[in-house]
Design an enzyme around this catalytic site. Structure first.
Site, PDB file in Angstrom:
ATOM      1  N   LYS A 273     -11.571  12.093 -17.768  1.00 14.88           N
ATOM      2  CA  LYS A 273     -10.754  11.886 -16.574  1.00 14.88           C
ATOM      3  C   LYS A 273     -11.319  12.805 -15.492  1.00 14.88           C
ATOM      4  O   LYS A 273     -11.960  13.816 -15.798  1.00 14.88           O
ATOM      5  CB  LYS A 273      -9.302  12.267 -16.883  1.00 14.88           C
ATOM      6  CG  LYS A 273      -8.283  11.640 -16.014  1.00 14.88           C
ATOM      7  CD  LYS A 273      -7.706  10.358 -16.590  1.00 14.88           C
ATOM      8  CE  LYS A 273      -6.641   9.803 -15.674  1.00 14.88           C
ATOM      9  NZ  LYS A 273      -6.020   8.597 -16.177  1.00 14.88           N
TER      10      LYS A 273
ATOM     11  N   GLY B  24       9.031   6.314  -9.761  1.00 19.73           N
ATOM     12  CA  GLY B  24       7.654   6.163  -9.263  1.00 19.73           C
ATOM     13  C   GLY B  24       7.337   4.683  -9.154  1.00 19.73           C
ATOM     14  O   GLY B  24       7.149   4.003 -10.159  1.00 19.73           O
TER      15      GLY B  24
ATOM     16  N   GLY C 263       4.695   3.155  -7.501  1.00 24.64           N
ATOM     17  CA  GLY C 263       3.361   2.962  -6.939  1.00 24.64           C
ATOM     18  C   GLY C 263       2.787   1.662  -7.475  1.00 24.64           C
ATOM     19  O   GLY C 263       3.514   0.692  -7.724  1.00 24.64           O
ATOM     20  N   ASN C 264       1.484   1.648  -7.683  1.00 28.62           N
ATOM     21  CA  ASN C 264       0.815   0.417  -8.134  1.00 28.62           C
ATOM     22  C   ASN C 264       1.388  -0.108  -9.442  1.00 28.62           C
ATOM     23  O   ASN C 264       1.682  -1.293  -9.568  1.00 28.62           O
ATOM     24  CB  ASN C 264      -0.688   0.692  -8.310  1.00 28.62           C
ATOM     25  CG  ASN C 264      -1.365   0.909  -6.976  1.00 28.62           C
ATOM     26  OD1 ASN C 264      -1.114   0.177  -6.027  1.00 28.62           O
ATOM     27  ND2 ASN C 264      -2.199   1.931  -6.879  1.00 28.62           N
ATOM     28  N   VAL C 265       1.563   0.784 -10.423  1.00 29.05           N
ATOM     29  CA  VAL C 265       2.055   0.335 -11.728  1.00 29.05           C
ATOM     30  C   VAL C 265       3.572   0.120 -11.677  1.00 29.05           C
ATOM     31  O   VAL C 265       4.083  -0.886 -12.164  1.00 29.05           O
ATOM     32  CB  VAL C 265       1.707   1.349 -12.843  1.00 29.05           C
ATOM     33  CG1 VAL C 265       2.211   0.841 -14.186  1.00 29.05           C
ATOM     34  CG2 VAL C 265       0.207   1.602 -12.901  1.00 29.05           C
TER      35      VAL C 265
HETATM   36  P1  NAD Z   1       0.305   5.434  -7.677  1.00 27.40           P
HETATM   37  O1  NAD Z   1      -0.314   6.576  -6.967  1.00 27.40           O
HETATM   38  O2  NAD Z   1       0.056   4.071  -7.186  1.00 27.40           O
HETATM   39  O3  NAD Z   1       1.900   5.639  -7.749  1.00 27.40           O
HETATM   40  C1  NAD Z   1       2.516   6.835  -8.063  1.00 27.40           C
HETATM   41  C2  NAD Z   1       3.877   6.780  -7.376  1.00 27.40           C
HETATM   42  O4  NAD Z   1       4.645   7.904  -7.824  1.00 27.40           O
HETATM   43  C3  NAD Z   1       3.789   6.887  -5.850  1.00 27.40           C
HETATM   44  O5  NAD Z   1       4.559   5.859  -5.242  1.00 27.40           O
HETATM   45  C4  NAD Z   1       4.350   8.266  -5.552  1.00 27.40           C
HETATM   46  O6  NAD Z   1       4.979   8.348  -4.303  1.00 27.40           O
HETATM   47  C5  NAD Z   1       5.325   8.435  -6.700  1.00 27.40           C
HETATM   48  N1  NAD Z   1       5.687   9.807  -6.974  1.00 27.40           N
HETATM   49  C6  NAD Z   1       4.894  10.915  -6.947  1.00 27.40           C
HETATM   50  N2  NAD Z   1       5.625  12.009  -7.228  1.00 27.40           N
HETATM   51  C7  NAD Z   1       6.890  11.574  -7.456  1.00 27.40           C
HETATM   52  C8  NAD Z   1       8.095  12.220  -7.786  1.00 27.40           C
HETATM   53  N3  NAD Z   1       8.147  13.536  -7.914  1.00 27.40           N
HETATM   54  N4  NAD Z   1       9.210  11.465  -7.967  1.00 27.40           N
HETATM   55  C9  NAD Z   1       9.181  10.123  -7.810  1.00 27.40           C
HETATM   56  N5  NAD Z   1       8.056   9.454  -7.472  1.00 27.40           N
HETATM   57  C10 NAD Z   1       6.941  10.175  -7.303  1.00 27.40           C
HETATM   58  O7  NAD Z   1      -0.120   5.598  -9.217  1.00 27.40           O
HETATM   59  P2  NAD Z   1      -0.141   4.476 -10.341  1.00 27.40           P
HETATM   60  O8  NAD Z   1      -1.497   3.942 -10.441  1.00 27.40           O
HETATM   61  O9  NAD Z   1       1.022   3.568 -10.155  1.00 27.40           O
HETATM   62  O10 NAD Z   1       0.094   5.369 -11.663  1.00 27.40           O
HETATM   63  C11 NAD Z   1       1.383   5.827 -12.035  1.00 27.40           C
HETATM   64  C12 NAD Z   1       1.280   6.619 -13.332  1.00 27.40           C
HETATM   65  O11 NAD Z   1       0.743   5.771 -14.370  1.00 27.40           O
HETATM   66  C13 NAD Z   1       0.338   7.825 -13.271  1.00 27.40           C
HETATM   67  O12 NAD Z   1       0.847   8.846 -14.085  1.00 27.40           O
HETATM   68  C14 NAD Z   1      -0.951   7.289 -13.862  1.00 27.40           C
HETATM   69  O13 NAD Z   1      -1.751   8.314 -14.405  1.00 27.40           O
HETATM   70  C15 NAD Z   1      -0.419   6.368 -14.925  1.00 27.40           C
HETATM   71  N6  NAD Z   1      -1.348   5.312 -15.311  1.00 27.40           N
HETATM   72  C16 NAD Z   1      -1.815   4.434 -14.376  1.00 27.40           C
HETATM   73  C17 NAD Z   1      -2.691   3.422 -14.765  1.00 27.40           C
HETATM   74  C18 NAD Z   1      -3.192   2.387 -13.781  1.00 27.40           C
HETATM   75  O14 NAD Z   1      -3.735   1.373 -14.211  1.00 27.40           O
HETATM   76  N7  NAD Z   1      -3.017   2.593 -12.486  1.00 27.40           N
HETATM   77  C19 NAD Z   1      -3.099   3.319 -16.096  1.00 27.40           C
HETATM   78  C20 NAD Z   1      -2.582   4.222 -17.044  1.00 27.40           C
HETATM   79  C21 NAD Z   1      -1.707   5.222 -16.621  1.00 27.40           C
END
Ligand code: NAD
Length: 365
Positions: free
Chosen positions: A94, A194, A196-198
């Site tokens: 990572k 949270g 975000g994308n996921v």
């Molecule tokens: P992202 O950056 O698109 O979304 C993260 C969201 O969390 C954002 O909207 C942000 O504003 C919010 N956030 C941050 N701090 C916060 C808090 N204190 N309280 C509430 N919300 C908060 O990221 P993502 O790609 O959606 O990933 C989310 C999680 O899933 C991460 O931990 C990432 O490591 C994990 N993950 C993602 C993927 C992937 O395919 N994108 C794969 C495996 C794991």
């Protein structure tokens, strides 16, 4: 969201890298610095026994370099077990870039980061994580082939987040089946922390199934956007953990199941996308078990993304991506029942399966 407070003064008394709390026999840690672009990044390669270390790049405004190092060590280690338990021939790695993805990410910085990735000759392969988009990976691709998660127009498998969310949905259904005897999520009260994308893609899956969804995020604009799109409710309180709910879905950053929150958590199931949800895997895993909360291990159910990007290396198609991701349902059920049979935590059960695969491969070498 409450995370563990790390006492930096205490940390400074221990050996800075190999003595780090989160150091777990990592093979290699690379510090990348470029004055011209302002790049400060750390690449963590935890283990390459099963294959090259693949894992996303996170860009985040860390409070300190200690926090960034701690994060990359925990995240890269998690990837080793994620790929191993999913049956992929990949190791764990990572990267973190220190900075604000909204204001400090430039094409020059991303390309310079790509050059550092390239200098590792494929021992580490990158992809998206928090703060990264498919377009960033396309930029990295201009300077190195050791990148996945590139756009479909550029020949990649595209944004992994919807597939990650689908895998989380599968894992959540399996955990619900275990806890409630049915995997139907209709009318279940689910808090997604949270969006975000996921998180958003998970909300879409959950709302299609008729769950009662509450969302929380630090980004108000995003909350309103997702609320309007799916007709879900924004959580208006100040302590989500103590709310009455069926399922808690952590989809922001890690360590939200910690000393401060664990006593308050009311959910029967915890299943979400965030990496490293348990601040302390052993202690908090055990506490969840004692409280009778079914915890679907994060590194098991958030593997959809890695399955998606692995397709770029192994050339399997969309159908196979979906098949492998849907299989997270079966694996989760197996792990939950394995944990109960053996009287261990669900996290430990998943970890044991992953470690056994790594040990077996090591013996063959
Ligand atoms: P992202 O950056 O698109 O979304 C993260 C969201 O969390 C954002 O909207 C942000 O504003 C919010 N956030 C941050 N701090 C916060 C808090 N204190 N309280 C509430 N919300 C908060 O990221 P993502 O790609 O959606 O990933 C989310 C999680 O899933 C991460 O931990 C990432 O490591 C994990 N993950 C993602 C993927 C992937 O395919 N994108 C794969 C495996 C794991």
């Amino acid at each position: 969201m409450t995370t563990e407070v790390v006492n930096t003064n205490e940390l400074q008394k221990i050996d800075p890298v190999f003595g780090q709390l989160s150091f777990d026999d990592h093979e290699q840690i690379v510090f990348c610095n470029d004055k011209d672009t302002g790049l400060k990044a750390i690449i963590g390669i935890h283990n390459t026994v099963l294959g090259p270390a693949l894992g996303g790049t996170r860009m985040w405004s860390y409070n300190s370099e200690w926090d960034a190092l701690n994060d990359v060590l925990r995240l890269s280690r998690g990837m080793t077990f994620e790929s191993a338990v999913t049956g992929l021939n990949l190791g764990g790695g990572k990267a973190v870039i220190i900075g604000n993805a909204k204001t400090q990410k430039t094409p020059e910085l991303m390309k310079r980061f790509g050059e550092f990735v390239h200098s590792l000759s494929g021992r580490y392969i990158t992809a998206e994580d928090v703060g990264m988009e498919t377009s960033d990976m396309d930029l990295v691709r201009t300077v190195t082939p050791y990148v996945t998660g590139i756009s479909e127009e550029k020949g990649g498998a595209g944004n992994p987040s919807p597939i990650t969310a689908y895998g989380v949905f599968m894992g959540m259904k399996a955990a619900a089946k275990y806890a409630y005897g049915s995997d139907l999520l209709e009318d279940k009260v689910i808090y997604v922390e949270g969006i975000g994308n996921v998180g958003e893609a998970l909300v879409e899956n959950l709302s299609n199934e008729g769950a009662k969804i509450y969302i929380s995020d630090i980004n108000q604009e995003r909350l309103e956007e997702v609320r309007d799109k799916y007709g879900v409710e924004i959580y208006g309180g100040s302590n989500l953990y103590a709310e009455e709910m069926d399922i808690y879905a952590p989809c922001a950053l890690g360590a939200t199941v910690n000393n401060h929150t664990i006593h308050q958590i009311n959910a029967k199931v915890i299943a979400g996308a965030a990496n490293n949800q348990l601040a302390d895997e052993q202690k908090h895993g055990l506490m969840l078990r004692e409280k009778g909360i079914v915890y679907a291990p994060d590194f098991l159910i958030n593997a959809g993304g890695i399955i998606n990007v692995y397709a770029e290396l192994e050339n399997y198609d969309r159908q196979e991506i979906i098949r492998k991701t849907e299989n997270i349902y079966n694996t989760t059920l197996e792990i939950l029942s394995n944990a109960e049979t053996n009287g261990i935590t669900t996290h430990q059960a998943a970890f044991n399966v992953a470690q056994a695969r790594i040990d077996a491969r090591k013996k063959e070498k």
